[in-house]
Design an enzyme around this catalytic site. Sequence first.
Site, short mmCIF file in Angstrom:
data_model
loop_
_atom_site.label_atom_id
_atom_site.label_comp_id
_atom_site.label_asym_id
_atom_site.label_seq_id
_atom_site.Cartn_x
_atom_site.Cartn_y
_atom_site.Cartn_z
N GLU A 1 11.51 6.68 5.60
CA GLU A 1 11.13 6.82 6.99
C GLU A 1 11.88 7.98 7.66
OE1 GLU A 1 8.70 5.27 8.12
OE2 GLU A 1 8.65 3.15 7.59
N ASP B 1 7.70 2.41 -4.73
CA ASP B 1 8.31 1.44 -3.83
C ASP B 1 7.77 0.03 -4.04
OD1 ASP B 1 5.75 1.97 -2.74
OD2 ASP B 1 6.61 3.39 -1.32
N HIS C 1 6.38 9.87 6.54
CA HIS C 1 7.15 9.28 5.44
C HIS C 1 6.44 9.49 4.11
CE1 HIS C 1 4.76 5.44 6.27
NE2 HIS C 1 4.59 5.60 4.97
#
Length: 241
Positions: free
Chosen positions: A143, A67, A138
């Site tokens: 999420e 990410d 998560h």
Amino acid sequence: MKIHRAENYQEMSRAAANMVLDQISKKNNSVLGLATGSTPIGMYEYLIELYNKGDIDFSETRTVNLDEYVGLSRDNPQSYNYFMHEKFFRHVNISKENIYIPDGADTDTEKVCKDYEKIIENIGGIDLQILGIGTDGHIGFNEPGEAFIPSTHVVTLAESTIISNKRFFDDKKDVPKKAITIGIKTIFQAKKIVLLASGSGKAAILQKALLWPITPGIPASILQLHSDCTIIGDEDALYLL
């Protein structure tokens, strides 16, 4: 699913580094899925130590990061790109052409997500994925929600995630509200998964993720179905299991 109970953070980090060593020893051009945050730092330190001793060679290794924050440039000290270079990449012999991290500064986030998914597909998928787990369950920045989102996408970060990550910023208001993250299906397609957990603050969510029913409300619970998933945690993180 295998559970490796480590005595402490150092032992957890060493065990994770040894799994990476084993993977690269078997396949030198492995694709590693890498994570950021405080939990994997010890693993990166042990990998650097192994490299300095001549025990591991990253020259053919490819990496994809889970990410990146939306709105932060690659050279922003709070970006995950900067984190990875400072904590790991610049200390080993990995080629910059083999490092893949989403571009958080590109305003065309839809294209960034599609292109990133294509990159992962083109390099053959992830051989070994390293994960942490958030206090809300998560993985990556996937999420809790009503459904598992399969591919790379932009997510609005939960308040609990923002609060957890504010320790890396001068002020809570500086924490980005959105991030690009690899999706659940892409994570799940990794041939091997290693999830790291340290500290008593992760004990309750680990119990829920590993022992409760599988639900997108606890994204990490999907790992119960993976054919080759190892949980490495210290005593504090695993005491409820």
